[in-house]
Every structure is written in structure tokens, then in C-alpha cells.
Enzyme design. Structure first.
Site, PDB file in Angstrom:
ATOM      1  N   LEU A  19       3.609  -4.436  11.564  1.00 41.97           N
ATOM      2  CA  LEU A  19       2.327  -4.106  12.159  1.00 41.97           C
ATOM      3  C   LEU A  19       1.555  -3.148  11.276  1.00 41.97           C
ATOM      4  O   LEU A  19       2.121  -2.164  10.789  1.00 41.97           O
ATOM      5  CB  LEU A  19       2.543  -3.475  13.546  1.00 41.97           C
ATOM      6  CG  LEU A  19       1.348  -2.754  14.178  1.00 41.97           C
ATOM      7  CD1 LEU A  19       0.229  -3.738  14.503  1.00 41.97           C
ATOM      8  CD2 LEU A  19       1.766  -1.977  15.416  1.00 41.97           C
ATOM      9  N   SER A  20       0.266  -3.415  11.076  1.00 44.97           N
ATOM     10  CA  SER A  20      -0.648  -2.490  10.419  1.00 44.97           C
ATOM     11  C   SER A  20      -0.158  -2.132   9.014  1.00 44.97           C
ATOM     12  O   SER A  20      -0.054  -3.011   8.161  1.00 44.97           O
ATOM     13  CB  SER A  20      -0.826  -1.249  11.300  1.00 44.97           C
ATOM     14  OG  SER A  20      -1.881  -0.445  10.835  1.00 44.97           O
ATOM     15  N   ALA A  21       0.160  -0.870   8.739  1.00 42.30           N
ATOM     16  CA  ALA A  21       0.714  -0.521   7.433  1.00 42.30           C
ATOM     17  C   ALA A  21       2.023  -1.253   7.194  1.00 42.30           C
ATOM     18  O   ALA A  21       2.343  -1.635   6.062  1.00 42.30           O
ATOM     19  CB  ALA A  21       0.923   0.987   7.326  1.00 42.30           C
TER      20      ALA A  21
END
Length: 406
Positions: A153-155
Site C-alpha cells: 500500500l502507498s509507499a
């Protein structure tokens, strides 16, 4: 003096032995502890200075698959283990989970360093640390090195793209949730990548991946891409750029082969080659920045709603199916188009369900309101819960109508 003081020493010794045996028996019959998240402190040189955690469900067989799950900023391994929903399917379908964890000493918000040259190159930094974790888990637990997958997720999603680009020889498939294309930064500012998006041609994005492992000519991992249409932290344009990057790398057209609609207003685009979905894009209508979860007890429900774990649709379930972790033969990651398998009435299990359920389980797809079997593209009628068909799987992501034959 007490009477015990005058007893022979042999009697005292006998009492002690009996007590020891009783304690030993109690220890022996104590039930084994349930599977839980476990930290592994030694897994190679660890140049990225990361932490390693693993989850092995009870009854894990030899040669089981492995899923690597990378958390987002301000999160940790335990948060992803607790809320993402992946443990439900690890328990159900018996595969191991690996949770790399960033240390705040490396990055103040505990983000994986997807934008730092020293951490996104093959054989260096955080990318190498994650690779060493995979090697340790596969070797220590007898897992299948040919069925290793990565998601984040995300980073953690941006780092997922890093792992897919730098180690295509390690991962069979991956899922990038609210992430960014490989190589967007440091050539561009992280804020530009996140809040505006960077527009490149598919070939330019693809070259960044190919240059991550120069000369590599083996199979490339298949890729799923998730993004909320209302994400303002990592703008949805990144999903389109990711699609362009990975369709180019895998040699498939950036025009969808088929589309479908799933719960939570989720639009699905499939990009196929040789009857196999090589890239799949999920655009979750109205969802902001986070991992899609759907708390509940149904097969296709999972996870816990929390900060950045958003109650929409269970992405872990869809990804587990995309990876082939539900007991079916995982699709080949080879980007080279191959002839569609010849349907055989005697191959594979039969599943009878509504058209809606077949699509939800990944056995069929929707085009202009009609349902078609994956692979064979046989027409199944309108996409709804009222029309029921029996499908038989005859190859990787290849299904044929088998009404009345099972």
C-alpha cells in the site's frame, strides 16, 4: 522436628520424581500455540536496516506459496497483519506471509524509501533487504520459490513496483495499491509524483523497468493495480501511468481486453495475452487513499476498517485469486503470447454459480452487460444473479461452459 525430617531420603526422592513427572505431563498435553506474527532477527546482511516478520498458518504444507506484504507510511508490520485481510486467506488456502517493516530511524514516517536511488536498485539497500527476507523464508520453511508474490500500500506499493522491476526472477506476480510507477522518483520530486503525477509514454516507463535489470530475458511478473478515484494523496493518474508501464513491459496492448464491475463501484480492466490476464486495473469509485477492505465473514470479505484500511471491497481476496492462491494452477507469468489451451471435457473441477458469482470469483468477465467465460470467451448471458451456469477450468484462467456435463 516434623515427621518428614525423619523419612528416608529415598522416599523424599520418590516424591520429587513423581512431582516432576506430573509437571512434565502437564507440559506435554498443553495445546500448541496458534499461528501468530513472528519476528525473524537474522536474514542476511540487511543493507536497508529493515525488520522482518512472518506468519505461517497452522498446517502449512511443504512447497507452499509466499506473499510479501509491504505496509504504508505511518504503519508497521503488525498493522498490516491485523487489518489487511491477508491472514484470512493464508489460513484458508495455506500460504505463508512475509511482512517487511520500515524503521523510523530510516524514515521518520516509516515509509519505505521508494524514491532513494540506493534503495531501489537491484542488489542494494531496502530492495536487497526484502530479497534476503524472501530467500530466508523460502529456505527456512521449505516454501515454493516459484510461487512468490508481493503486494503493498502507498509507499509499500511503490516499493512493490521496485521489487517487481528489480527482481522479476523472484516474483511471479504483484499487486500495487495506491502506488506509483517504478522510477518516477528521484528523477522527479516525490511531491510531483504523488500529487500531480508524471506523464511518460508507455515505452519510457517500460524502459525504466527494463533498465532495472539490464539483459534480463526471462518471464516478467503479472501485475494488479488498485486505486481509489478520489485519492488526493497519490493521485489516480498514477494508476494509468502504472498501467502504461506494465502493459509495455509485458508486451500487451494498453487497450483493455475486457472490463467488469465489482461491488463498491469498482471498475475492472483486464489486459490479456494468450488468454491470460497479464495486467488488471481496479478503480474503486469514490475511495480515498488506502487499502480496500470489506469486513465480514463471507468468502469475499476481509480485513478491518481503520486508518488507511477503507471499507469498500476486499482487495486481498481479489489478489489471492489473481495470484492463483485458491488452489487453482497459477497462470504463467510469461509475456509471450501462446496458443489458447484446447478445452477438454475431462480436465479441471466444475463450479456451478450465478453469472454474478462467476465474475466475482474471477472465472468470467463482463462486457457491455453480458457475461463471458474467461479464456474461452463463451457467452453466458446477462450479468446478474439469476442466470446460472456450470464452468469447468481447463487451463490457467481458461474456463468452458459445462452445463449438464458434470
Amino acid at each position: 522436628m516434623s515427621p518428614l525430617t525423619h523419612r528416608p531420603r529415598t522416599v523424599v526422592r520418590s516424591l520429587v520424581l513423581l512431582l516432576a513427572c506430573a509437571v512434565g505431563l502437564l507440559i506435554a498435553v498443553r495445546p500448541a500455540e496458534a499461528a501468530t506474527l513472528q519476528q525473524i532477527t537474522s536474514f542476511g546482511s540487511n543493507p536497508g536496516n529493515l525488520n522482518m516478520y512472518v506468519y505461517r498458518p497452522d498446517g502449512l504444507p511443504a512447497n507452499a506459496p509466499l506473499v510479501v506484504a509491504l505496509h504504508g507510511c505511518t504503519q508497521n508490520a503488525n498493522a498490516y497483519y491485523t487489518n489487511s485481510g491477508w491472514t484470512k486467506y493464508a489460513d484458508l488456502w495455506k500460504f505463508a506471509l512475509l511482512f517487511p517493516e520500515q524503521r523510523s530511524a530510516n524514515q521518520s514516517l516509516s515509509c519505505f524509501n521508494w524514491y532513494t536511488n540506493g534503495d531501489i536498485q537491484r542488489g542494494q539497500g531496502e530492495a536487497l533487504s526484502v530479497k534476503q527476507m524472501v530467500d530466508t523464508a523460502v529456505g527456512s520453511y521449505g516454501l515454493d520459490a516459484g510461487r512468490v508474490y508481493v503486494t503493498g500500500l502507498s509507499a509499500g506499493a511503490a516499493m512493490t513496483a521496485v521489487m517487481l522491476a528489480t527482481y522479476p526472477d523472484v516474483f511471479s506476480a504483484g499487486s500495487i495499491v495506491a502506488g506509483l510507477p517504478y522510477g518516477c522518483a528521484p528523477a522527479n520530486a516525490t511531491s510531483t509524483c504523488q500529487y500531480q503525477g508524471v506523464d511518460k509514454t508507455p515505452a519510457q516507463w517500460g524502459d525504466l523497468v527494463r533498465n532495472a535489470f539490464p539483459g534480463y530475458a526471462g518471464p516478467r511478473p503479472r501485475v494488479a493495480i488498485w486505486h481509489g478515484t478520489s485519492d488526493t494523496t497519490v493521485v489516480p493518474a498514477n494508476a494509468t501511468e502504472l498501467r502504461d508501464q506494465w502493459t509495455n513491459v509485458l508486451g500487451v496492448s494498453p487497450t483493455p481486453t475486457s472490463t467488469a464491475t465489482l461491488p463498491a463501484n469498482t471498475a475492472v480492466e483486464n489486459y490479456d495475452s494468450g488468454g491470460r490476464t497479464m495486467v488488471r486495473v481496479y478503480r474503486v469509485g469514490g475511495m480515498q487513499h488506502g487499502l480496500p477492505v470489506d469486513p465480514g465473514s463471507a468468502l469475499d470479505q476481509c480485513g478491518t476498517a481503520a486508518a488507511y484500511f477503507l471499507d469498500t471491497i476486499c482487495s486481498a481476496y481479489r489478489d489471492a485469486l489473481f495470484f492463483g492462491l485458491n488452489g487453482s494452477t497459477p497462470p504463467s507469468p510469461s509475456p509471450t503470447a501462446s496458443p489458447s489451451p484446447t478445452p477438454s471435457p475431462s480436465t479441471g473441477p466444475c463450479v456451478t454459480a450465478s453469472n454474478y458469482a462467476h465474475v466475482a470469483a474471477g472465472r468470467a468477465h463482463v462486457s457491455l452487460g453480458s457475461t463471458y467465460a474467461n479464456g474461452s470467451n463463451q457467452a453466458m448471458g446477462l450479468w446478474n444473479t439469476f442466470i446460472t451456469h456450470t464452468l469447468r477450468q481447463t487451463g490457467p484462467n481458461y474456463y468452458v461452459l459445462a452445463d449438464g456435463q458434470c
